[in-house]
Scaffold this active site. Structure first.
Site, PDB file in Angstrom:
ATOM      1  N   TYR A  96      -0.347  -8.075  -0.479  1.00  0.00           N
ATOM      2  CA  TYR A  96       0.054  -6.791   0.103  1.00  0.00           C
ATOM      3  C   TYR A  96       0.979  -7.051   1.286  1.00  0.00           C
ATOM      4  CZ  TYR A  96       0.080  -1.834   0.785  1.00  0.00           C
ATOM      5  OH  TYR A  96       0.507  -0.542   0.896  1.00  0.00           O
ATOM      6  N   ARG A 149       9.902   6.031   0.110  1.00  0.00           N
ATOM      7  CA  ARG A 149       9.771   5.539   1.488  1.00  0.00           C
ATOM      8  C   ARG A 149       8.804   4.358   1.480  1.00  0.00           C
ATOM      9  NH1 ARG A 149       6.925   4.973   5.650  1.00  0.00           N
ATOM     10  NH2 ARG A 149       5.078   5.683   4.522  1.00  0.00           N
ATOM     11  N   LYS A 167      -2.105  -2.123  -3.626  1.00  0.00           N
ATOM     12  CA  LYS A 167      -3.198  -1.358  -3.018  1.00  0.00           C
ATOM     13  C   LYS A 167      -4.444  -1.388  -3.902  1.00  0.00           C
ATOM     14  CE  LYS A 167      -1.741   0.906   0.754  1.00  0.00           C
ATOM     15  NZ  LYS A 167      -1.966   1.943   1.745  1.00  0.00           N
ATOM     16  N   GLU A 238       1.100   7.698  -2.033  1.00  0.00           N
ATOM     17  CA  GLU A 238       1.541   6.498  -1.326  1.00  0.00           C
ATOM     18  C   GLU A 238       3.065   6.447  -1.190  1.00  0.00           C
ATOM     19  OE1 GLU A 238       0.855   3.224   0.840  1.00  0.00           O
ATOM     20  OE2 GLU A 238      -0.734   4.375  -0.118  1.00  0.00           O
ATOM     21  N   ASP A 239       3.528   6.318   0.045  1.00  0.00           N
ATOM     22  CA  ASP A 239       4.938   6.070   0.355  1.00  0.00           C
ATOM     23  C   ASP A 239       5.881   7.145  -0.202  1.00  0.00           C
ATOM     24  OD1 ASP A 239       4.173   3.935   1.816  1.00  0.00           O
ATOM     25  OD2 ASP A 239       4.975   2.397   0.493  1.00  0.00           O
ATOM     26  N   ASP A 261      -2.809   7.909   2.016  1.00  0.00           N
ATOM     27  CA  ASP A 261      -3.174   6.782   2.878  1.00  0.00           C
ATOM     28  C   ASP A 261      -2.202   6.629   4.045  1.00  0.00           C
ATOM     29  OD1 ASP A 261      -4.844   4.418   3.422  1.00  0.00           O
ATOM     30  OD2 ASP A 261      -2.988   3.335   3.022  1.00  0.00           O
ATOM     31  N   ASP A 262      -0.921   6.924   3.830  1.00  0.00           N
ATOM     32  CA  ASP A 262       0.056   6.811   4.917  1.00  0.00           C
ATOM     33  C   ASP A 262      -0.268   7.779   6.052  1.00  0.00           C
ATOM     34  OD1 ASP A 262       1.741   4.950   3.466  1.00  0.00           O
ATOM     35  OD2 ASP A 262       2.289   6.652   2.219  1.00  0.00           O
ATOM     36  N   ASN A 401       5.402  -1.332   9.549  1.00  0.00           N
ATOM     37  CA  ASN A 401       5.437  -2.440   8.595  1.00  0.00           C
ATOM     38  C   ASN A 401       6.786  -2.474   7.881  1.00  0.00           C
ATOM     39  OD1 ASN A 401       2.856  -3.742   8.626  1.00  0.00           O
ATOM     40  ND2 ASN A 401       1.961  -1.896   7.750  1.00  0.00           N
TER      41      ASN A 401
END
Length: 543
Positions: A96, A149, A167, A238-239, A261-262, A401
């Site tokens: 990850y 993203r 993930k 996610e993203d 999660d973000d 990150n």
């Protein structure tokens, strides 16, 4: 006699879920027509793990290690998880963040075995058909992205699939969620990355990203298809870009089991770090003021969860929100600005405009700064010194990150603060020596939250994921940090103990789920034993 429903022979050793590789016993080789298809020597799982460790040790860089492990996952799933779980602190950064960022950037040039489902918008109207092609019929977790993203790297199109794959690997390795119940999904709606479109090796749709009603109708169709095919499934977003992430979560969170999660996972791990930091500074949460560098969904998600946690401790929620201040590319978020999105407005304060982050620190006097800007080096010397001048123990959290996007390094934060900073970052940094003292920087990695949340949802068959569950998770993470770790500046549990930490967090969240009637099953007499029984353990079972 062989089970006719299970593959045998050549098909068996090419089935990653059932393959034992060199660990097939002589009896199994005879029974399943494997003789001659493998070298005659028989290895134990432990010996296979040791062989893989040795192979990895000879590779020059983490991307090569990532690719070797990806190939292993496609070949022998049990061995893949046995390797990850043998040394999670070493392998999490490989499978990850930060390595997954480079893997996503190079996805189209290093593509090997396919994993998960790719659902292009060109299949609109037939999403249920594509879901039906997945062989597992009891999917409990989907991690889905549209690739717009990816970490701090931007629009990577289908290359973003590396994130859901990574993930879900950590769902299993860090908290025991059985991998057969996990499905990574890429919603391919095109890409606005011209470099990708011009690359002859690009594997996604070669068109501009679809926006507006067509985009949302496609996502709606996906969610409805998932609910029909997998009624116990939890969807993790996610993203996604901010302007899609926030409304998607708002639209679905009260209708199905889902979370982002973000937004929520990042918020929970930040709150966990704050709870632990307050054990060092000996202060109360309601006495804090936080200034965020970044005003997107991650910043507002953290700010909202902190505000809710402050409200639980007795503060009015609107007062709490005014103690969580945001600063973006256009300066401090103040009420007079006309460029704010709806999800940002609740955090705007009545204040004169401020265009410099260090000036905002001097004006607002925050006790902590949290970086979610994805722009490196913005926590410069002036910023760190300003925080140190007004706080005995300033909280410095550069959470962006991958490592290349971090707002500052651990060494910079400790040196410029003269060792006063309570530090945690989104990506890992090595220990720092400063004037005879060793500081161990914590990594505010969502891995402390989302695998545990997954196990809690799996073990309870939860119908919803709520914000309060993330506050419970944050407290459960923080309470596992030892006094010895706090003395070194480490405010998260050691990643070497991530499985134990995750199970503790999962148990706390599961208690909440049962107590608030969010479970589909009866509460077991012994919750810990129930979770242990449900958890995946990498071992070969007799076929």
């Amino acid at each position: 006699m062989s089970n006719p429903l299970k593959p045998s022979g050549y098909d068996l050793i090419h089935n990653p879920r059932l393959n034992h590789g060199s660990a097939f016993t002589q009896a199994e080789r005879e029974k399943h027509h494997l003789e001659g298809l493998l070298p005659p020597g028989v290895s134990s799982l432990e010996l296979q793990v040791a062989r893989t460790h040795a192979e990895l040790s000879h590779l020059d860089n983490d991307l090569q290690k990532y690719l070797l492990l990806s190939d292993l996952q496609a070949r022998n799933e049990t061995l893949f998880y046995a390797v990850l779980m043998s040394d999670p602190a070493t392998f999490m950064p490989v499978v990850y963040t930060p390595t997954v960022g480079e893997a996503c950037q190079k996805f189209n040039h290093v593509f090997r075995a396919t994993r998960g489902l790719y659902i292009p918008i060109s299949a609109r109207g037939r999403v249920n058909e594509l879901l039906a092609n997945w062989p597992e019929k009891d999917v409990r977790f989907i991690v889905v992205t549209d690739g717009e993203r990816i970490l701090g790297l931007g629009d990577l199109g289908v290359g973003g699939m590396g994130i859901p794959i990574g993930k879900l690997a950590l769902y299993t390795a860090c908290a025991g969620v059985p991998p057969q119940h996990c499905l990574p999904v890429m919603l391919d709606v095109g890409t606005n990355n011209a470099t990708l479109v011009d690359d002859p090796l690009y594997l996604g749709l070669r068109q501009d990203r679809v926006r507006g009603d067509d985009y949302h109708a496609f996502v709606n169709e996906f969610v409805q298809a998932v609910q029909a095919a997998y009624p116990k499934c939890c969807i993790q977003w996610e993203d996604f870009a901010n302007f899609n992430a926030v409304p998607l979560l708002a639209r679905f969170k009260d209708k199905t089991c889902t979370y982002n999660d973000d937004i929520q996972g990042t918020a929970a791990v930040a709150l966990a770090g704050i709870y632990a930091a307050l054990r060092i500074s000996k202060q109360k949460l309601t006495d804090q003021r936080f200034l965020f560098l970044g005003g997107g969904s991650a910043a507002t998600g953290i700010a909202e969860l902190i505000s809710q946690a402050m409200a639980i401790e007795g503060m009015d929620i609107n007062t709490a929100r005014k103690r969580n201040n945001l600063f973006d590319v256009n300066g401090l978020l103040v009420s007079s600005r006309t460029d704010l999105a709806d999800f940002q407005k609740v955090f705007a304060i009545d204040h004169q405009p401020v265009s410099s982050f260090s000036d905002a620190i001097e004006a607002l006097k925050p006790t902590g700064i949290i970086g979610v800007s994805t722009v490196p080096k913005l926590f410069n010397q002036r910023v760190i010194e300003a925080m140190s001048a007004i706080n005995e123990r300033p909280i410095i959290f550069p959470y962006s990150n991958p490592t290349s996007r971090s707002e500052c390094t651990a060494e910079e934060a400790y040196r410029w603060s003269k060792g006063k900073a309570i530090f945690a970052s989104g990506s890992p940094f090595a220990p720092v020596e400063l004037e005879g003292t060793t500081f161990v920087p914590g990594q505010g990695n969502n891995v402390y939250i989302f695998p545990a949340m997954g196990m809690a949802v799996f073990a309870t068959e939860a119908t919803r994921v709520t914000d309060e569950m993330f506050i419970v998770a944050a407290k459960a993470v923080a309470e596992q940090v030892s006094d010895e770790s706090l003395e070194k500046g480490l405010i998260y549990p050691p990643q070497s103990k991530i499985y134990e930490a995750s199970m503790h967090v999962a148990a706390s969240v599961a208690e909440y789920i049962f107590d608030h009637n969010l479970a589909r099953i009866e509460k077991p007499q012994n919750l810990i034993e129930h979770m242990k029984a449900a958890a995946y353990s990498p071992s070969y079972t007799e076929l």
